[in-house]
Scaffold this active site. Sequence first.
Site, short mmCIF file in Angstrom:
data_model
loop_
_atom_site.label_atom_id
_atom_site.label_comp_id
_atom_site.label_asym_id
_atom_site.label_seq_id
_atom_site.Cartn_x
_atom_site.Cartn_y
_atom_site.Cartn_z
N CYS A 51 -0.86 -7.69 9.78
CA CYS A 51 -0.48 -6.52 10.67
C CYS A 51 -1.60 -6.14 11.46
O CYS A 51 -1.55 -5.32 12.37
CB CYS A 51 -0.09 -5.36 9.51
SG CYS A 51 1.00 -5.50 8.48
N ASP A 125 0.34 0.32 7.21
CA ASP A 125 1.08 1.75 7.09
C ASP A 125 0.17 2.78 7.30
O ASP A 125 0.52 3.98 8.11
CB ASP A 125 1.43 1.49 5.66
CG ASP A 125 2.85 0.61 5.62
OD1 ASP A 125 2.92 -0.34 6.33
OD2 ASP A 125 3.39 0.51 4.44
N LYS A 126 -0.90 2.95 6.63
CA LYS A 126 -1.66 4.27 6.44
C LYS A 126 -2.55 4.38 7.55
O LYS A 126 -3.32 5.58 8.00
CB LYS A 126 -2.58 4.25 5.12
CG LYS A 126 -1.78 4.00 3.91
CD LYS A 126 -0.78 4.59 3.71
CE LYS A 126 0.23 4.12 2.73
NZ LYS A 126 1.01 2.98 2.88
N CYS A 196 5.07 -5.42 9.31
CA CYS A 196 6.24 -5.53 8.77
C CYS A 196 7.34 -5.11 9.44
O CYS A 196 7.34 -4.19 9.98
CB CYS A 196 6.31 -5.06 7.45
SG CYS A 196 5.01 -5.66 6.38
N GLU A 448 2.70 2.31 -4.61
CA GLU A 448 4.14 2.07 -4.05
C GLU A 448 4.63 1.04 -5.16
O GLU A 448 3.99 0.15 -5.69
CB GLU A 448 4.13 1.35 -2.88
CG GLU A 448 3.64 2.29 -1.48
CD GLU A 448 3.78 1.64 -0.19
OE1 GLU A 448 3.98 0.48 -0.15
OE2 GLU A 448 3.52 2.34 0.62
N SER A 474 7.54 1.76 -1.31
CA SER A 474 7.29 1.29 -0.07
C SER A 474 8.49 1.64 0.69
O SER A 474 9.59 1.83 0.67
CB SER A 474 6.97 -0.34 -0.10
OG SER A 474 7.50 -0.87 1.09
#
Length: 559
Positions: A51, A125-126, A196, A448, A474
Amino acid sequence: MKEINKYSKRLTQDESQPASQAMLYAAGLTDEDMQKAQVGIASTGYDGNPCNMHLNGLKDEVKIECNIAGLVGLGFNTIGVSDGISMGTSGMNYSLVSRDIIADSIETVMNAQSYDALIAIVGCDKNMPGSIISMLRLNRPSIMMYGGSTASGSYKGKKLNIVSAFEALGQKVAGEIDEEEYKEIIKKAIPGAGACGGMYTANTMASAIECMGFALPYNSSIPAENPNKLSEAERYARAIKHLLEIDLKPLDIISKKSIENAVTLVNALGGSTNAVLHFLAIAHAADIDFTLEDFQRVSDKTPLIGDLKPSGKYLMEDVHGIGGIPAIMKYLLENGYLHGDCITVTGKTLAENLANVEAIEFEEQDIVYQKENALKSSGNLQILYGNLAEEGAVAKISGNEGLLFEGKAVVYDGEQAANTGISNGEVERGDVVVIRYVGPKGGPGMPEMLKPTSLIMGAGLGKSVALITDGRFSGGTHGFVVGHITPEAQTGGAIGLVKTGDKIRISAEDNSINVLISEEELAKRKSEWVAPELKHKKGILYKYAKSVASASKGCVTDL
């Protein structure tokens, strides 16, 4: 034209700061550079995560383009945590914590170095909410650049993604695939750089932040390895210079209406429950009153029109092929679901940005539906209340799972116990799996629960088992799941009082979640409950557990 170097000039122009200037000359600045605005280019790039592994290359391109544009681009890095790699391990306790570390570290460097503007280049994500929170605290010209999502993998003609790898374990345990197939799915699930690929948390937040006005049009939907991603560097350099020239800052852009736009898009596309935590925290950083009730209000009026993974069929690469997120926003705007008058980082309103975007051709694709044929008449995010969640809980209901579930509780104190129990066949059709003491304080870090939900899915129990937790899910989770249960078990919430065998009823018809025992019995159990000690005595997880607020307040650490 406004003065565009008002922060950096206190170092570069002040005669009482000779040491500061000596350091900047040593870093390579020229006399001419000392007159220019300085742009901090924050990257969450690092080698060990697909990522993020390409982000430092984007940072280098953005720096070059900033210098060409007559600015001084100065790159720096902050951290990241790979949710996909840490999932199912103690490493996942650090994932949500990283959001606040990212926000704190960007704020620290920007203020300490007196940079005039910020471009944040982000991936997993974060990273996205962390960067936005820092922008709101700093309130100087800022813009977010998402690194894009990965392409789909392939095995035996079937598209793969990160969740395919998680669910393959459940399939192997259930005897549906053999060891060789299991290994091939793992090797081929992710072909290269990028986050993702489904409407999981990374793409949910990137899309929603673009809709909120903090990223340039198309940024969220251009794939990581698409040639247009690298060419975004020039667009971003020009955009940040324009923001400096017109002095348009994050607190000028964000509003309750722009957050509503973001949450509308999340619901329309079936996005991640993590968006609830993150937009609560973003609203807090901006001092905007946006609560769980606002999420429900927006969800109630927003149709689910995107058939995207994890609940649907398609990936972000498919969205890019039909015109990207702007095409979907244009449709939502034209049908009255978005506020078109919100200003964005282009300096124009959302409506102005979308004016020349080509409309979606609904006859030629089934990735996004018209509202008349919506997959669900309301959004997928539902806020539940009841004796198990007096302060609220978050459910992700796409419509595929049904609207009502009642079953026997199978209780686990922690994720690992749940994974073992599910793998050992302790969970049967009709059960409600309860995973507790995994909240923001109890986890700590609110990990998660993708591994247990994937085990349930892989074992063929996805449509016949529910799962509730004071932890998170998630963006890749699907099925009848309820997370963010507050108060959490660690602070005495009722989820900590449930016993295996209790009946639990979850309803998306009246948005309730209750354990079906008497008030007297619940009070008796409460009187006998003793709070467990925190799992960590020092370090970042200890500090986090001591300072973090409830999930119903976004797990912020600066209340």
